[in-house]
Design a protein around this motif. Sequence first.
Motif, PDB file in Angstrom:
ATOM      1  N   VAL A  30      40.498  34.497  55.493  1.00 43.28           N
ATOM      2  CA  VAL A  30      40.947  34.727  54.120  1.00 43.28           C
ATOM      3  C   VAL A  30      41.739  36.031  54.074  1.00 43.28           C
ATOM      4  CG1 VAL A  30      40.244  34.996  51.716  1.00 43.28           C
ATOM      5  CG2 VAL A  30      38.915  33.506  53.242  1.00 43.28           C
ATOM      6  N   HIS A  31      43.001  35.921  53.751  1.00 40.03           N
ATOM      7  CA  HIS A  31      43.869  37.100  53.647  1.00 40.03           C
ATOM      8  C   HIS A  31      43.371  38.005  52.525  1.00 40.03           C
ATOM      9  CE1 HIS A  31      47.520  39.479  52.878  1.00 40.03           C
ATOM     10  NE2 HIS A  31      47.865  39.167  54.116  1.00 40.03           N
ATOM     11  N   PRO A  32      43.493  39.318  52.678  1.00 41.98           N
ATOM     12  CA  PRO A  32      43.015  40.232  51.628  1.00 41.98           C
ATOM     13  C   PRO A  32      43.538  39.902  50.233  1.00 41.98           C
ATOM     14  CG  PRO A  32      43.512  41.480  53.595  1.00 41.98           C
ATOM     15  CD  PRO A  32      43.931  40.064  53.879  1.00 41.98           C
ATOM     16  N   GLN A  33      44.729  39.328  50.114  1.00 39.92           N
ATOM     17  CA  GLN A  33      45.244  38.978  48.802  1.00 39.92           C
ATOM     18  C   GLN A  33      44.396  37.922  48.096  1.00 39.92           C
ATOM     19  OE1 GLN A  33      49.305  37.800  49.577  1.00 39.92           O
ATOM     20  NE2 GLN A  33      50.085  39.902  49.401  1.00 39.92           N
ATOM     21  N   LEU A  34      43.594  37.171  48.866  1.00 43.88           N
ATOM     22  CA  LEU A  34      42.765  36.114  48.287  1.00 43.88           C
ATOM     23  C   LEU A  34      41.282  36.465  48.273  1.00 43.88           C
ATOM     24  CD1 LEU A  34      44.564  33.034  49.866  1.00 43.88           C
ATOM     25  CD2 LEU A  34      44.613  33.741  47.478  1.00 43.88           C
ATOM     26  N   HIS A  35      40.948  37.717  48.515  1.00 37.94           N
ATOM     27  CA  HIS A  35      39.544  38.110  48.506  1.00 37.94           C
ATOM     28  C   HIS A  35      38.908  37.945  47.124  1.00 37.94           C
ATOM     29  CE1 HIS A  35      39.610  40.719  52.435  1.00 37.94           C
ATOM     30  NE2 HIS A  35      39.831  39.424  52.647  1.00 37.94           N
ATOM     31  N   GLY A  36      39.698  38.101  46.073  1.00 41.03           N
ATOM     32  CA  GLY A  36      39.148  37.898  44.736  1.00 41.03           C
ATOM     33  C   GLY A  36      38.647  36.485  44.535  1.00 41.03           C
ATOM     34  N   ARG A  37      39.429  35.504  44.975  1.00 37.18           N
ATOM     35  CA  ARG A  37      38.999  34.099  44.868  1.00 37.18           C
ATOM     36  C   ARG A  37      37.802  33.834  45.762  1.00 37.18           C
ATOM     37  NH1 ARG A  37      43.070  29.141  46.290  1.00 37.18           N
ATOM     38  NH2 ARG A  37      41.493  27.540  46.724  1.00 37.18           N
ATOM     39  N   LEU A  38      37.793  34.427  46.958  1.00 35.92           N
ATOM     40  CA  LEU A  38      36.636  34.279  47.841  1.00 35.92           C
ATOM     41  C   LEU A  38      35.381  34.840  47.179  1.00 35.92           C
ATOM     42  CD1 LEU A  38      35.249  33.693  50.573  1.00 35.92           C
ATOM     43  CD2 LEU A  38      36.096  35.918  51.366  1.00 35.92           C
ATOM     44  N   ASP A  39      35.492  36.008  46.578  1.00 36.90           N
ATOM     45  CA  ASP A  39      34.327  36.614  45.925  1.00 36.90           C
ATOM     46  C   ASP A  39      33.827  35.755  44.766  1.00 36.90           C
ATOM     47  OD1 ASP A  39      34.291  38.771  47.663  1.00 36.90           O
ATOM     48  OD2 ASP A  39      35.589  40.013  46.403  1.00 36.90           O
ATOM     49  N   GLU A  40      34.752  35.120  44.033  1.00 36.51           N
ATOM     50  CA  GLU A  40      34.329  34.190  42.976  1.00 36.51           C
ATOM     51  C   GLU A  40      33.532  33.032  43.561  1.00 36.51           C
ATOM     52  OE1 GLU A  40      36.926  32.982  39.654  1.00 36.51           O
ATOM     53  OE2 GLU A  40      38.445  34.214  40.640  1.00 36.51           O
ATOM     54  N   ALA A  41      33.989  32.499  44.684  1.00 37.76           N
ATOM     55  CA  ALA A  41      33.279  31.394  45.318  1.00 37.76           C
ATOM     56  C   ALA A  41      31.886  31.818  45.765  1.00 37.76           C
ATOM     57  CB  ALA A  41      34.086  30.877  46.513  1.00 37.76           C
ATOM     58  N   LEU A  66      34.728  25.655  50.358  1.00 36.53           N
ATOM     59  CA  LEU A  66      34.157  26.763  49.598  1.00 36.53           C
ATOM     60  C   LEU A  66      35.182  27.380  48.652  1.00 36.53           C
ATOM     61  CD1 LEU A  66      31.797  28.890  49.222  1.00 36.53           C
ATOM     62  CD2 LEU A  66      32.989  30.226  50.973  1.00 36.53           C
ATOM     63  N   MET A  67      36.414  27.568  49.114  1.00 36.73           N
ATOM     64  CA  MET A  67      37.428  28.236  48.295  1.00 36.73           C
ATOM     65  C   MET A  67      37.886  27.378  47.110  1.00 36.73           C
ATOM     66  SD  MET A  67      38.154  31.369  49.339  1.00 36.73           S
ATOM     67  CE  MET A  67      39.886  31.837  49.132  1.00 36.73           C
ATOM     68  N   ASP A  68      37.429  26.118  47.025  1.00 39.49           N
ATOM     69  CA  ASP A  68      37.713  25.285  45.862  1.00 39.49           C
ATOM     70  C   ASP A  68      36.760  25.565  44.700  1.00 39.49           C
ATOM     71  OD1 ASP A  68      39.750  23.964  47.229  1.00 39.49           O
ATOM     72  OD2 ASP A  68      38.389  22.442  48.014  1.00 39.49           O
ATOM     73  N   LEU A  69      35.618  26.188  44.962  1.00 37.99           N
ATOM     74  CA  LEU A  69      34.595  26.317  43.933  1.00 37.99           C
ATOM     75  C   LEU A  69      35.061  27.056  42.684  1.00 37.99           C
ATOM     76  CD1 LEU A  69      31.313  26.958  45.995  1.00 37.99           C
ATOM     77  CD2 LEU A  69      32.227  24.816  45.106  1.00 37.99           C
ATOM     78  N   PRO A  70      35.912  28.091  42.783  1.00 39.92           N
ATOM     79  CA  PRO A  70      36.352  28.757  41.546  1.00 39.92           C
ATOM     80  C   PRO A  70      37.379  27.966  40.731  1.00 39.92           C
ATOM     81  CG  PRO A  70      36.509  30.233  43.452  1.00 39.92           C
ATOM     82  CD  PRO A  70      36.340  28.843  43.968  1.00 39.92           C
ATOM     83  N   LEU A  71      37.902  26.871  41.251  1.00 39.46           N
ATOM     84  CA  LEU A  71      38.982  26.148  40.588  1.00 39.46           C
ATOM     85  C   LEU A  71      38.411  25.134  39.596  1.00 39.46           C
ATOM     86  CD1 LEU A  71      41.285  25.522  43.697  1.00 39.46           C
ATOM     87  CD2 LEU A  71      41.252  27.478  42.143  1.00 39.46           C
ATOM     88  N   ARG A  72      38.615  25.377  38.306  1.00 37.17           N
ATOM     89  CA  ARG A  72      38.018  24.524  37.280  1.00 37.17           C
ATOM     90  C   ARG A  72      38.502  23.084  37.385  1.00 37.17           C
ATOM     91  NH1 ARG A  72      38.970  29.380  34.544  1.00 37.17           N
ATOM     92  NH2 ARG A  72      37.084  30.390  33.739  1.00 37.17           N
ATOM     93  N   GLU A  73      39.763  22.901  37.778  1.00 37.66           N
ATOM     94  CA  GLU A  73      40.275  21.533  37.861  1.00 37.66           C
ATOM     95  C   GLU A  73      39.631  20.749  38.996  1.00 37.66           C
ATOM     96  OE1 GLU A  73      43.281  24.122  40.162  1.00 37.66           O
ATOM     97  OE2 GLU A  73      41.981  24.297  38.406  1.00 37.66           O
ATOM     98  N   ARG A  74      38.897  21.445  39.873  1.00 35.30           N
ATOM     99  CA  ARG A  74      38.220  20.765  40.975  1.00 35.30           C
ATOM    100  C   ARG A  74      36.746  20.458  40.655  1.00 35.30           C
ATOM    101  NH1 ARG A  74      40.808  21.107  46.194  1.00 35.30           N
ATOM    102  NH2 ARG A  74      42.961  21.662  45.812  1.00 35.30           N
ATOM    103  N   GLU A  85      39.826  38.342  57.340  1.00 33.61           N
ATOM    104  CA  GLU A  85      41.093  38.704  57.981  1.00 33.61           C
ATOM    105  C   GLU A  85      41.823  37.436  58.383  1.00 33.61           C
ATOM    106  OE1 GLU A  85      42.290  41.697  58.177  1.00 33.61           O
ATOM    107  OE2 GLU A  85      40.504  42.798  57.510  1.00 33.61           O
ATOM    108  N   GLU A  86      43.123  37.556  58.605  1.00 37.38           N
ATOM    109  CA  GLU A  86      43.943  36.430  59.044  1.00 37.38           C
ATOM    110  C   GLU A  86      45.093  36.961  59.885  1.00 37.38           C
ATOM    111  OE1 GLU A  86      45.453  32.287  58.938  1.00 37.38           O
ATOM    112  OE2 GLU A  86      43.567  33.356  59.077  1.00 37.38           O
ATOM    113  N   LYS A  87      45.114  36.547  61.144  1.00 37.48           N
ATOM    114  CA  LYS A  87      46.184  36.951  62.051  1.00 37.48           C
ATOM    115  C   LYS A  87      46.423  35.823  63.043  1.00 37.48           C
ATOM    116  CE  LYS A  87      47.623  40.637  65.226  1.00 37.48           C
ATOM    117  NZ  LYS A  87      47.220  41.903  65.889  1.00 37.48           N
ATOM    118  N   HIS A  88      47.666  35.503  63.264  1.00 43.02           N
ATOM    119  CA  HIS A  88      48.032  34.416  64.184  1.00 43.02           C
ATOM    120  C   HIS A  88      47.340  33.111  63.804  1.00 43.02           C
ATOM    121  CE1 HIS A  88      48.973  37.714  67.393  1.00 43.02           C
ATOM    122  NE2 HIS A  88      49.933  37.626  66.468  1.00 43.02           N
ATOM    123  N   ASP A  89      47.246  32.852  62.491  1.00 45.66           N
ATOM    124  CA  ASP A  89      46.672  31.607  61.960  1.00 45.66           C
ATOM    125  C   ASP A  89      45.193  31.441  62.274  1.00 45.66           C
ATOM    126  OD1 ASP A  89      49.095  30.544  60.783  1.00 45.66           O
ATOM    127  OD2 ASP A  89      49.794  30.190  62.827  1.00 45.66           O
TER     128      ASP A  89
END
Length: 331
Positions: free
Chosen positions: A24-35, A138-146, A54-58
Motif C-alpha cells: 500500500v503506497h503511503p498515499q493510500l494509507h488513509g484508506r488502509l487505516d479505514e479498512a 480488505l481495501m474494499d471495506l471502506p467503499l460504501r458502493e461495495r 510500502e510499494e516498490k517494483h510492484d
Amino acid sequence: MQIRFPAPLRPGDAIAVTAFSSGVHPQLHGRLDEALDTLRGRGYRVVEGACLREEKHDASAPAAARLADFERFLSDPDIRAILPPWGGERAIELLPGLDFSALAKLPPKWLAGFSDVSTLMTPLTLLSGWATLHGPNLMDLPLRERAFGNEALLAAMETGKPPAQDQHDCYWSWNEPGRQFANRVRMLDGGSGKMEGRLIGGCLDVLVSLQGTPYFDLAAFKREPAILYLENCELAPCAVLRALAGLRLSGTLDGLSGLVLGRSGAQNAADGQALRYEDAVRAALDGLPYPIVIDADIGHVPPQWSLLNGAWAILELWGEGRARLSQRLVS
C-alpha cells in the motif's frame, strides 16, 4: 481430498494483515487505516505485518521478506485470519518457498481476497485442504458502493460460510465511472440451468500461469463433482481465448460439472472487425459437455459474490438473468 474449513471468527480474534504481493503506497494509507478500523469496529485485533505499507517494483518488499511475513502468520496459532490489502503481480514468487504438506497438518485459518491473492489461495485449497475465501479485498471495506459484497465476505468469516447470494441488480465499470448497468448473470447458451459441485477457482490472469504445475492440478479435486470459476482482470479477448484454450488443452477443463466466468474487467474490442470477449469465450469453450455461466458476480467488475474454495455449491439460473449461489460445508 479432505477439505477443512476455518472456524468462525469471534470478537477478540486476531486478524493479520500482510501484503504478499502489492503493498500500500503511503498515499493510500488513509484508506488502509479505514479498512483496519472496520475490523477493529467489529471487535477484532489487527496485527500488521512488516510487509504492508510500502510499494516498490510492484511489490511490498523483496520476495524473501514477503514469504517470511506470510509464513509467520500461517503458522501462528493466535492468528485466525490473514487478509492481504489486495492482489498485485508477484505472489507467484512465494509458491516455491511454501511447505504445503506442513500446512496440511495445521488448523486452517481464513485467507480472503481476489486477483493475485488467488495465486496462493487456490494452491492452499488444492494442496493443503484449506478452504479459502474468494471475495472482496480488505481495501474494499471502506467503499460504501461495495457494501453488497463486503457484508457477504464478513458474514462468511463470522458464521463459517457465505450466505446464499443472489445476483446484484446492477454492476459498474472502472472504464465508465459513475455509470451503472443492469446485471444479467446468464448461461452461455441461454435459458435456465443449474450446476452442483465443489468450488475451486480464482483469477484467470494468474491461474493460467500455474497450469501444468502442482499448484493448479485439479485431478484429485475432480474425483467428485467440481465447479471451476474464473474471472478476467485485464486479458484482451484474444488473450482470453488463448488462456481458456490452453486450460482446455491441458485437461484442466475436463470432467467438470460446471464452469462459471465472471464479468471481464478488460476493455472489449472497439473495432467491429476484431474479436470480442464473448466470441472469444465461445470459440474457446465450444462443445464442452456441461453448463457454462458467464457475467457472474465474481472478480474485478464489482459487485461480487464471496465463494468459498472447497465448499459444496449449487448455482441456479432462471428468468431474466436471475441467479442464486448457495454453499455448504461438506468435508
